[in-house]
Design an enzyme around this catalytic site. Structure first.
Site, PDB file in Angstrom:
ATOM      1  N   THR A  20     -26.086 -17.298 -12.220  1.00 13.36           N
ATOM      2  CA  THR A  20     -26.154 -15.862 -11.929  1.00 13.36           C
ATOM      3  C   THR A  20     -27.414 -15.251 -12.507  1.00 13.36           C
ATOM      4  O   THR A  20     -27.871 -15.646 -13.582  1.00 13.36           O
ATOM      5  CB  THR A  20     -24.917 -15.131 -12.480  1.00 13.36           C
ATOM      6  OG1 THR A  20     -25.068 -13.721 -12.290  1.00 13.36           O
ATOM      7  CG2 THR A  20     -24.722 -15.403 -13.970  1.00 13.36           C
ATOM      8  N   SER A  21     -27.961 -14.280 -11.792  1.00 15.36           N
ATOM      9  CA  SER A  21     -29.128 -13.543 -12.280  1.00 15.36           C
ATOM     10  C   SER A  21     -28.720 -12.266 -12.995  1.00 15.36           C
ATOM     11  O   SER A  21     -29.574 -11.546 -13.509  1.00 15.36           O
ATOM     12  CB  SER A  21     -30.062 -13.200 -11.105  1.00 15.36           C
ATOM     13  OG  SER A  21     -29.374 -12.425 -10.129  1.00 15.36           O
ATOM     14  N   ILE A  64     -17.605 -14.870  -3.671  1.00 18.93           N
ATOM     15  CA  ILE A  64     -16.577 -14.432  -2.730  1.00 18.93           C
ATOM     16  C   ILE A  64     -16.016 -15.605  -1.934  1.00 18.93           C
ATOM     17  O   ILE A  64     -15.264 -15.405  -0.983  1.00 18.93           O
ATOM     18  CB  ILE A  64     -17.141 -13.365  -1.767  1.00 18.93           C
ATOM     19  CG1 ILE A  64     -18.366 -13.896  -1.029  1.00 18.93           C
ATOM     20  CG2 ILE A  64     -17.492 -12.092  -2.533  1.00 18.93           C
ATOM     21  CD1 ILE A  64     -18.981 -12.920  -0.029  1.00 18.93           C
ATOM     22  N   HIS A 121     -15.782  -9.540  -7.299  1.00 23.73           N
ATOM     23  CA  HIS A 121     -16.246  -8.921  -6.059  1.00 23.73           C
ATOM     24  C   HIS A 121     -15.341  -9.268  -4.882  1.00 23.73           C
ATOM     25  O   HIS A 121     -15.769  -9.223  -3.731  1.00 23.73           O
ATOM     26  CB  HIS A 121     -17.686  -9.352  -5.763  1.00 23.73           C
ATOM     27  CG  HIS A 121     -18.654  -8.921  -6.816  1.00 23.73           C
ATOM     28  ND1 HIS A 121     -19.880  -9.531  -7.013  1.00 23.73           N
ATOM     29  CD2 HIS A 121     -18.580  -7.929  -7.736  1.00 23.73           C
ATOM     30  CE1 HIS A 121     -20.505  -8.941  -8.018  1.00 23.73           C
ATOM     31  NE2 HIS A 121     -19.738  -7.964  -8.463  1.00 23.73           N
ATOM     32  N   CYS A 130      -4.860   0.390   9.009  1.00 28.47           N
ATOM     33  CA  CYS A 130      -3.460   0.378   8.553  1.00 28.47           C
ATOM     34  C   CYS A 130      -3.271  -0.418   7.266  1.00 28.47           C
ATOM     35  O   CYS A 130      -2.167  -0.445   6.719  1.00 28.47           O
ATOM     36  CB  CYS A 130      -2.545  -0.168   9.641  1.00 28.47           C
ATOM     37  SG  CYS A 130      -2.693  -1.959   9.913  1.00 28.47           S
ATOM     38  N   CYS A 146     -27.100 -26.536 -11.461  1.00 27.58           N
ATOM     39  CA  CYS A 146     -25.840 -26.336 -12.185  1.00 27.58           C
ATOM     40  C   CYS A 146     -25.021 -27.616 -12.286  1.00 27.58           C
ATOM     41  O   CYS A 146     -24.453 -27.921 -13.347  1.00 27.58           O
ATOM     42  CB  CYS A 146     -25.030 -25.234 -11.506  1.00 27.58           C
ATOM     43  SG  CYS A 146     -25.772 -23.589 -11.626  1.00 27.58           S
ATOM     44  N   CYS A 203      -6.838  -4.864   7.320  1.00 30.88           N
ATOM     45  CA  CYS A 203      -7.236  -3.903   8.344  1.00 30.88           C
ATOM     46  C   CYS A 203      -7.721  -2.633   7.655  1.00 30.88           C
ATOM     47  O   CYS A 203      -7.044  -2.110   6.763  1.00 30.88           O
ATOM     48  CB  CYS A 203      -6.054  -3.595   9.258  1.00 30.88           C
ATOM     49  SG  CYS A 203      -6.360  -2.248  10.434  1.00 30.88           S
ATOM     50  N   ASN A 217     -28.566 -21.950 -15.581  1.00 34.91           N
ATOM     51  CA  ASN A 217     -29.089 -21.329 -14.372  1.00 34.91           C
ATOM     52  C   ASN A 217     -30.390 -22.010 -13.965  1.00 34.91           C
ATOM     53  O   ASN A 217     -31.051 -22.658 -14.780  1.00 34.91           O
ATOM     54  CB  ASN A 217     -29.332 -19.828 -14.610  1.00 34.91           C
ATOM     55  CG  ASN A 217     -29.412 -19.032 -13.326  1.00 34.91           C
ATOM     56  OD1 ASN A 217     -28.661 -19.292 -12.383  1.00 34.91           O
ATOM     57  ND2 ASN A 217     -30.320 -18.077 -13.260  1.00 34.91           N
ATOM     58  N   ARG A 218     -30.767 -21.837 -12.731  1.00 32.21           N
ATOM     59  CA  ARG A 218     -32.041 -22.403 -12.271  1.00 32.21           C
ATOM     60  C   ARG A 218     -33.225 -21.681 -12.886  1.00 32.21           C
ATOM     61  O   ARG A 218     -34.245 -22.287 -13.208  1.00 32.21           O
ATOM     62  CB  ARG A 218     -32.114 -22.322 -10.738  1.00 32.21           C
ATOM     63  CG  ARG A 218     -33.301 -23.059 -10.136  1.00 32.21           C
ATOM     64  CD  ARG A 218     -33.391 -22.815  -8.655  1.00 32.21           C
ATOM     65  NE  ARG A 218     -33.572 -21.387  -8.377  1.00 32.21           N
ATOM     66  CZ  ARG A 218     -33.608 -20.868  -7.166  1.00 32.21           C
ATOM     67  NH1 ARG A 218     -33.415 -21.641  -6.116  1.00 32.21           N
ATOM     68  NH2 ARG A 218     -33.782 -19.578  -6.987  1.00 32.21           N
TER      69      ARG A 218
END
Length: 559
Positions: free
Chosen positions: A459-460, A332, A350, A361, A500, A358, A483-484
């Site tokens: 990502t998991s 995000i 996401h 409105c 990464c 808002c 990935n880790r």
């Protein structure tokens, strides 16, 4: 033929009878009607539930003969030279299972998907068999039973250690003899002369378990047999034309943005809010009841402005090569835009902090307009709705603060809930309970069919429906995880474990490409190395960082 064998033959005859469940085939046992013994068997089958199965195909010992046939780049599974044949130890009289290699297991799984249930059972099981053959076939497909009673019963009849994924032989006596399963004489009344190493209830359970294992193999992806090395990945990345990249929080952690699910991640930092589930921070209903729950901690995930990691630039590099089909990001932070990835090449699954709206409105504005209020832990309010908010709810506080030093509760009256969220500006992040952005649904169906390489990074894969993308991509398309930590519930052809940014730099070095990032001159000179952990899994690391990490750990542990 023993009754367990008879029941399995009924299962083999019925493998073409199936039901379509979400596009996957589920096989059903087709029992003959009329005889009391068959009816009894049917009742026993219906009453017996399948065991819980653990996939242990990765625990099998690897044999790197790589003799599998490859035709036009597609793996064609080999038909077994003969059906499974169990032997007996001459001293103990117990059955001995043949060893199972990872190659054997992958071939069996691929054979099942390639040829279907009927041919699989006909090729792997002899005409005369007992329940132990069924047990061995379950293990050959890469599954381990967890039912202790059943495992104990099997262990009493066999020489091998049945609790492990590998069929290792218990004991040292190598003298074994080939045997045929016990048979019922023609004069033995059906149902009265049950002759099997296991009780009928255990035999029935194994038949159920085999069906469950086969169903799972048929409905899930199997790793490609001809794509499992770094060289395979480098070659494919160079030739690919439509790369689909799926990213998560791990690609931004080098910038100080926490991930969500690790021990030091975001969710572990919000346990003091009194929520039943840390994920409730992003629960839409709770936000509407009390937006202060979110705004108390929103600063922790506020993205740095105009910064991006080398991994973001790695994706930009793929775009610059004309290879990027789309980047589906679960993040995000909107850092992809700062890195220069074109808007049409990004799907923010996401939502993001890029814009805010808002909740009353629906006025939309640039997200940066509320960044300072988020940093100050204030609830941003809509200028158009604020006068009415003051008129209708003059006693409502606009601070996310505390009462008597404690976090305000979000369990209040419905009128109070409405007043707390009236005119509040919310970042256009997709909370739990909200629909994904329209662009996700608009693009994903065609993208999964067009892509020729899938790379999942940082990502998991725990949040649906984004986590289902790996199951939507055609089975022949290579899938790579960077990935880790490994992701065990997905079948990636190649897994590159590590930071990464380090993995991205390593791949760029191998390709002879330059990452368009200010840190690339330093990254390019790093002597990044790798260790092969197992077939299809590597650990990629910077030795200098590893040494520094080890030194730091020793200093912490020192008295």
């Amino acid at each position: 033929m023993s009754e367990s064998a008879s029941m399995l033959q009924g299962s083999k005859r019925g493998t073409d009878s199936s039901v379509d469940v979400g596009g996957a085939k589920r096989t059903k046992v087709d029992m003959d009607d009329g005889s009391s013994s068959n009816n009894d068997e049917k009742e026993l089958l219906e009453a017996t539930k399948a065991d819980e199965l653990d996939e242990v195909v990765d625990d099998y010992a690897e044999q790197n003969d790589h003799s599998a046939q490859e035709v036009a780049g597609e793996y064609v599974p080999k038909k077994p030279e003969q059906p499974i044949m169990l032997t007996k130890d001459s001293n103990s009289g117990k059955y001995v299972f043949p060893p199972i290699s990872k190659e054997d297991s992958l071939n069996a799984r691929y054979f099942l998907k390639y040829h279907g249930s009927a041919q699989f059972l006909d090729s792997y099981l002899p005409e005369d068999l007992n329940s132990l053959y069924v047990f061995h076939l379950i293990k050959l497909l890469g599954f381990q039973l967890k039912d202790r009673e059943l495992l104990t019963a099997v262990q009493k009849a066999v020489q091998n250690d049945v609790t492990s994924g590998v069929s290792s032989v218990v004991g040292t006596n190598p003298m074994v003899e080939r045997v045929s399963p016990p048979q019922l004489s023609a004069s033995t009344p059906s149902g009265d002369g049950y002759d099997d190493p296991l009780e009928k209830k255990h035999a029935v359970r194994l038949i159920k378990d085999l069906q469950k294992a086969m169903n799972k193999v048929l409905s899930t992806r199997i790793r490609l047999a001809n794509f499992f090395t770094l060289d395979h990945f480098i070659s494919k990345l160079k030739s690919a034309k439509k790369v689909l990249v799926l990213t998560g929080a791990g690609i931004s952690t080098s910038l100080g943005i926490p991930d969500f699910r690790s021990s030091k991640g975001f969710y572990s930092q919000v346990t003091n809010l009194g929520l039943d589930d840390p994920q409730d921070v992003f629960n839409l209903d709770i936000f509407m009841e009390n937006p202060s729950v979110f705004y108390t901690i929103a600063e922790k995930i506020l993205p740095p402005e105009h910064k991006f990691s080398p991994l973001h630039s790695f994706i930009k590099m793929i775009q610059d090569k004309g290879k990027l089909l789309r980047n589906y990001t679960q993040n995000i932070d909107n850092l992809e835009s700062y890195a220069g990835i074109f808007k049409e090449n990004i799907v923010q699954c996401h939502g993001s902090f890029a814009t805010a709206s808002c909740v009353t409105c629906h006025l939309k504005m640039p997200g940066e307009r509320i960044f300072q209020q988020i940093k100050d832990r204030e609830i941003p309010l809509c200028a158009y709705c604020y006068p009415k908010r003051q008129e209708e709810y003059p006693t409502v506080s606009d601070d996310p603060g505390t009462k008597n030093g404690q976090q305000s509760s979000h369990n209040s009256s419905s009128i109070f809930h409405m007043s707390r969220s009236f005119g509040v500006i919310k970042p256009d992040i997709t909370f739990f309970g909200e629909a994904l952005p329209l662009e996700f649904h608009t693009n994903i169906r065609q993208d999964v069919l067009q892509c020729d390489l899938l790379i999942c990074i940082g990502t998991s894969l725990k949040v649906a429906p984004v986590s289902e993308i790996v199951n939507m991509v055609p089975a022949h398309v290579p899938q790579v995880l960077i990935n880790r930590d490994p992701v065990k519930h997905a079948e990636f052809d190649l897994t590159l474990l590590g930071l990464c940014d380090d993995v991205a730099a390593f791949i760029a070095q191998k390709c002879g490409w330059d990452i368009p990032h200010e840190n690339w001159p330093q990254l390019k000179q790093r002597n990044i190395q790798y260790d092969e952990l197992e077939r299809g899994m590597y650990y990629v690391y910077d030795p200098v960082k590893e040494q520094a990490k080890d030194t730091g750990q020793r200093q912490v542990q020192a008295p």
